[in-house]
Design a protein around this motif. Structure first.
Motif, PDB file in Angstrom:
ATOM      1  N   LEU A 161       0.825  -1.205   0.000  1.00 42.79           N
ATOM      2  CA  LEU A 161       0.000   0.000   0.000  1.00 42.79           C
ATOM      3  C   LEU A 161       0.860   1.256   0.000  1.00 42.79           C
ATOM      4  CD1 LEU A 161      -2.701   1.486   0.201  1.00 42.79           C
ATOM      5  CD2 LEU A 161      -2.605   1.183   2.692  1.00 42.79           C
ATOM      6  N   ASP A 162       1.884   1.299   0.849  1.00 41.70           N
ATOM      7  CA  ASP A 162       2.715   2.506   0.907  1.00 41.70           C
ATOM      8  C   ASP A 162       3.456   2.740  -0.405  1.00 41.70           C
ATOM      9  OD1 ASP A 162       5.877   1.571   1.688  1.00 41.70           O
ATOM     10  OD2 ASP A 162       4.291   0.128   2.079  1.00 41.70           O
ATOM     11  N   GLN A 163       3.884   1.683  -1.064  1.00 38.34           N
ATOM     12  CA  GLN A 163       4.564   1.832  -2.349  1.00 38.34           C
ATOM     13  C   GLN A 163       3.599   2.331  -3.427  1.00 38.34           C
ATOM     14  OE1 GLN A 163       6.030  -2.209  -2.612  1.00 38.34           O
ATOM     15  NE2 GLN A 163       8.102  -1.611  -1.997  1.00 38.34           N
ATOM     16  N   CYS A 164       2.375   1.827  -3.400  1.00 32.88           N
ATOM     17  CA  CYS A 164       1.365   2.290  -4.361  1.00 32.88           C
ATOM     18  C   CYS A 164       1.060   3.767  -4.153  1.00 32.88           C
ATOM     19  CB  CYS A 164       0.081   1.461  -4.226  1.00 32.88           C
ATOM     20  SG  CYS A 164       0.183  -0.216  -4.903  1.00 32.88           S
ATOM     21  N   LEU A 165       0.925   4.175  -2.896  1.00 33.78           N
ATOM     22  CA  LEU A 165       0.623   5.573  -2.609  1.00 33.78           C
ATOM     23  C   LEU A 165       1.763   6.488  -3.051  1.00 33.78           C
ATOM     24  CD1 LEU A 165      -1.018   5.197   0.909  1.00 33.78           C
ATOM     25  CD2 LEU A 165      -2.152   6.010  -1.159  1.00 33.78           C
ATOM     26  N   ALA A 166       2.990   6.072  -2.800  1.00 34.04           N
ATOM     27  CA  ALA A 166       4.137   6.884  -3.204  1.00 34.04           C
ATOM     28  C   ALA A 166       4.194   7.029  -4.726  1.00 34.04           C
ATOM     29  CB  ALA A 166       5.429   6.262  -2.680  1.00 34.04           C
ATOM     30  N   ARG A 167       3.923   5.939  -5.445  1.00 38.05           N
ATOM     31  CA  ARG A 167       3.939   6.001  -6.910  1.00 38.05           C
ATOM     32  C   ARG A 167       2.770   6.832  -7.426  1.00 38.05           C
ATOM     33  NH1 ARG A 167       0.887   3.165  -9.466  1.00 38.05           N
ATOM     34  NH2 ARG A 167       0.900   1.382  -8.039  1.00 38.05           N
ATOM     35  N   GLU A 168       1.587   6.629  -6.871  1.00 38.85           N
ATOM     36  CA  GLU A 168       0.420   7.405  -7.298  1.00 38.85           C
ATOM     37  C   GLU A 168       0.637   8.897  -7.054  1.00 38.85           C
ATOM     38  OE1 GLU A 168      -2.803   3.838  -6.315  1.00 38.85           O
ATOM     39  OE2 GLU A 168      -2.730   5.649  -5.083  1.00 38.85           O
ATOM     40  N   TYR A 169       1.360   9.216  -6.011  1.00 29.31           N
ATOM     41  CA  TYR A 169       1.659  10.615  -5.721  1.00 29.31           C
ATOM     42  C   TYR A 169       2.492  11.232  -6.844  1.00 29.31           C
ATOM     43  CZ  TYR A 169       2.782  14.612  -2.707  1.00 29.31           C
ATOM     44  OH  TYR A 169       2.906  15.867  -2.165  1.00 29.31           O
ATOM     45  N   ARG A 170       3.497  10.505  -7.298  1.00 26.22           N
ATOM     46  CA  ARG A 170       4.297  10.977  -8.436  1.00 26.22           C
ATOM     47  C   ARG A 170       3.411  11.168  -9.671  1.00 26.22           C
ATOM     48  NH1 ARG A 170       9.026   6.384  -8.167  1.00 26.22           N
ATOM     49  NH2 ARG A 170      10.011   7.011  -6.190  1.00 26.22           N
ATOM     50  N   GLY A 215      12.217  15.070  -8.273  1.00 26.83           N
ATOM     51  CA  GLY A 215      13.554  15.637  -8.117  1.00 26.83           C
ATOM     52  C   GLY A 215      13.863  15.987  -6.679  1.00 26.83           C
ATOM     53  N   GLU A 216      15.096  16.401  -6.450  1.00 26.84           N
ATOM     54  CA  GLU A 216      15.567  16.669  -5.092  1.00 26.84           C
ATOM     55  C   GLU A 216      14.860  17.857  -4.450  1.00 26.84           C
ATOM     56  OE1 GLU A 216      19.453  19.322  -6.518  1.00 26.84           O
ATOM     57  OE2 GLU A 216      19.714  17.338  -5.604  1.00 26.84           O
ATOM     58  N   LEU A 217      14.342  18.774  -5.241  1.00 26.12           N
ATOM     59  CA  LEU A 217      13.633  19.935  -4.693  1.00 26.12           C
ATOM     60  C   LEU A 217      12.137  19.694  -4.558  1.00 26.12           C
ATOM     61  CD1 LEU A 217      15.454  22.849  -6.549  1.00 26.12           C
ATOM     62  CD2 LEU A 217      15.923  21.870  -4.284  1.00 26.12           C
ATOM     63  N   GLU A 218      11.677  18.548  -5.002  1.00 29.61           N
ATOM     64  CA  GLU A 218      10.265  18.160  -4.867  1.00 29.61           C
ATOM     65  C   GLU A 218      10.226  16.852  -4.095  1.00 29.61           C
ATOM     66  OE1 GLU A 218       7.038  19.187  -4.630  1.00 29.61           O
ATOM     67  OE2 GLU A 218       7.200  19.921  -6.677  1.00 29.61           O
ATOM     68  N   PRO A 219      10.049  16.895  -2.778  1.00 37.59           N
ATOM     69  CA  PRO A 219      10.150  15.676  -1.972  1.00 37.59           C
ATOM     70  C   PRO A 219       9.101  14.636  -2.324  1.00 37.59           C
ATOM     71  CG  PRO A 219       9.233  17.481  -0.683  1.00 37.59           C
ATOM     72  CD  PRO A 219       9.722  18.084  -1.959  1.00 37.59           C
ATOM     73  N   GLU A 220       9.498  13.388  -2.211  1.00 39.13           N
ATOM     74  CA  GLU A 220       8.567  12.277  -2.392  1.00 39.13           C
ATOM     75  C   GLU A 220       7.580  12.259  -1.222  1.00 39.13           C
ATOM     76  OE1 GLU A 220       8.563  10.208  -4.948  1.00 39.13           O
ATOM     77  OE2 GLU A 220      10.553  10.419  -5.865  1.00 39.13           O
TER      78      GLU A 220
END
Length: 405
Positions: free
Chosen positions: A327-336, A388-393
């Motif tokens: 779930l956490d991996q899906c949320l992180a990818r969906e955020y991108r 990118g480094e200026l846009e946090p995950e």
């Protein structure tokens, strides 16, 4: 496409100049937040050992606002820490549980340049979804009525999901130039066969019986019995999940999908939606429709052809990747993906979809690109590229909430 390749490489530069906002999500209703007191948008019912959060924007089908997402997260965190609270419930007022995020409000916020406000909202919403999926106390979501978009994300990751004869569930995001998110790529990808791909790509609806049958819901009851169940749960002094399960089952009903259910078409769904590309899926549906004269196949084809071509390709890859992610991996990818969709660097499809279907309501979106064959691999890749480094995950407290994983 060289332009898109350059965009992927230049994402850092766009961020440095402040051109990449942090946004996401989908809803089906206009924005009424300015007329509502934010405290009244999420009501609280408290009893001796239980608390219930009530989504309270019935005129907007309980579509989520910034203040609602923030209030829900704060309430759930405080209830989890309170040793006197044993069980938590979530429900909606009126004829909807939750119709998703207020997409019209998001549309206007983007046009007004309120990037940071949108960014905070998306972060809060996604973190609340993760909180739901890792909640330490028994949780019961009552999906009585319309449940669309992230209405699934704020409920389905939880322990118990109660549906009724009034439940209507769908993910129509591709019709808005977006993608099913807020954890959708996690739970849709785990449905039987290729049902998740079908629901995500076409926006096909499920009723409560079908949600039980495919595993999205855990319990079913008639709408007329809800008051009894809520009273029973609210008065429980035992927070043992087994006892809650027994209470839900006691007032529940054993039901089976009727003959017209989509679930009786699972063989056709698997045959048509198992393919690796949208073009192959459409070809398979056309072949099936020609050979069987099946109106359902024709409806699915129409839905696919009305959706954003770029959203279709992005969504298919999202569901396929979600099948192998937590779930956490899906949320992180969906955020991108959501940031890419809202950034307008590759396409303006989200704003155009909201304009056409929810603002101007001409139902004639001008998708960019307009055809599947014009959607390049680089365009799709942009949605999945690391920030990118200026846009946090998106940072989720996985070490704290899931220390053994």
């Amino acid at each position: 496409m060289q332009r898109v390749k350059g965009l992927i490489k230049a994402r850092h530069s766009f961020q440095r100049l402040g051109f990449l906002p942090h946004q996401r999500c989908f809803s089906a209703q206009p924005h009424y937040a300015q007329y509502d007191d934010f405290q009244d948008q999420v009501l609280v019912e408290g009893k001796a050992k239980s608390r219930a959060a009530i989504l309270n924007r019935p005129s907007a089908l309980n579509s989520l606002t910034n203040s609602m997402a923030s209030r829900l997260k704060k309430l759930y965190e405080s209830w989890e820490e309170n040793p006197d609270i044993g069980i938590v419930l979530l429900k909606g007022s009126g004829r909807a549980f939750c119709s998703g995020v207020d997409a019209v409000a998001l549309y206007h916020s983007l046009n007004e340049g309120k990037v940071e406000e949108c960014k905070r909202f998306f972060e809060t919403l996604y973190k609340f979804v993760y909180l739901q999926g890792t909640y330490l106390k028994p949780h019961v979501a009552i999906l009585d009525g319309i449940t669309m978009g992230c209405g699934g994300g704020i409920s389905l990751p939880g322990m118990f999901r109660l549906v009724t004869d009034k439940t209507a569930f769908s993910h129509p995001e591709t019709q808005l130039g977006f993608h099913p998110d807020a954890g959708a790529s996690f739970y849709l990808s785990r449905l039987p066969g290729y049902l998740g791909e079908c629901l995500a790509l076409t926006g096909e609806k499920l009723n409560g019986v079908e949600m039980i049958a495919c595993g999205l819901a855990t319990h079913y009851c008639l709408n007329s019995r809800l008051a009894w169940i809520e009273e029973r749960l609210g008065n429980m002094m035992n927070d043992d999940p087994t006892a809650i399960e027994s209470s839900l089952a006691q007032y529940g009903d054993i039901v089976y999908p009727d003959r017209s259910s989509i679930l009786h078409r699972i063989e056709t769904i698997d045959k048509c939606f198992c393919h690796d590309t949208i073009e192959e899926i459409i070809d398979s549906l056309e072949t099936e429709a020609a050979g069987t004269y099946d109106d359902w196949c024709k409806t699915m084809l129409r839905n696919l052809k009305e959706a954003s071509p770029l959203s279709l390709k992005v969504t298919l890859r999202s569901i396929r990747e979600g099948r192998f992610q937590s779930l956490d991996q899906c949320l992180a990818r969906e955020y991108r993906m959501s940031l890419a969709g809202i950034s307008k660097q590759v396409s303006n499809d989200f704003s155009e979809g909201v304009r056409a279907r929810l603002v101007d309501k001409d139902f004639a979106p001008k998708w960019d690109p307009p055809r599947l064959e014009e959607v390049s691999k680089d365009m799709v890749e942009y949605y999945f590229a690391p920030l990118g480094e200026l846009e946090p995950e998106l940072l989720l407290p996985t070490a704290l909430r899931e220390p053994f994983i």
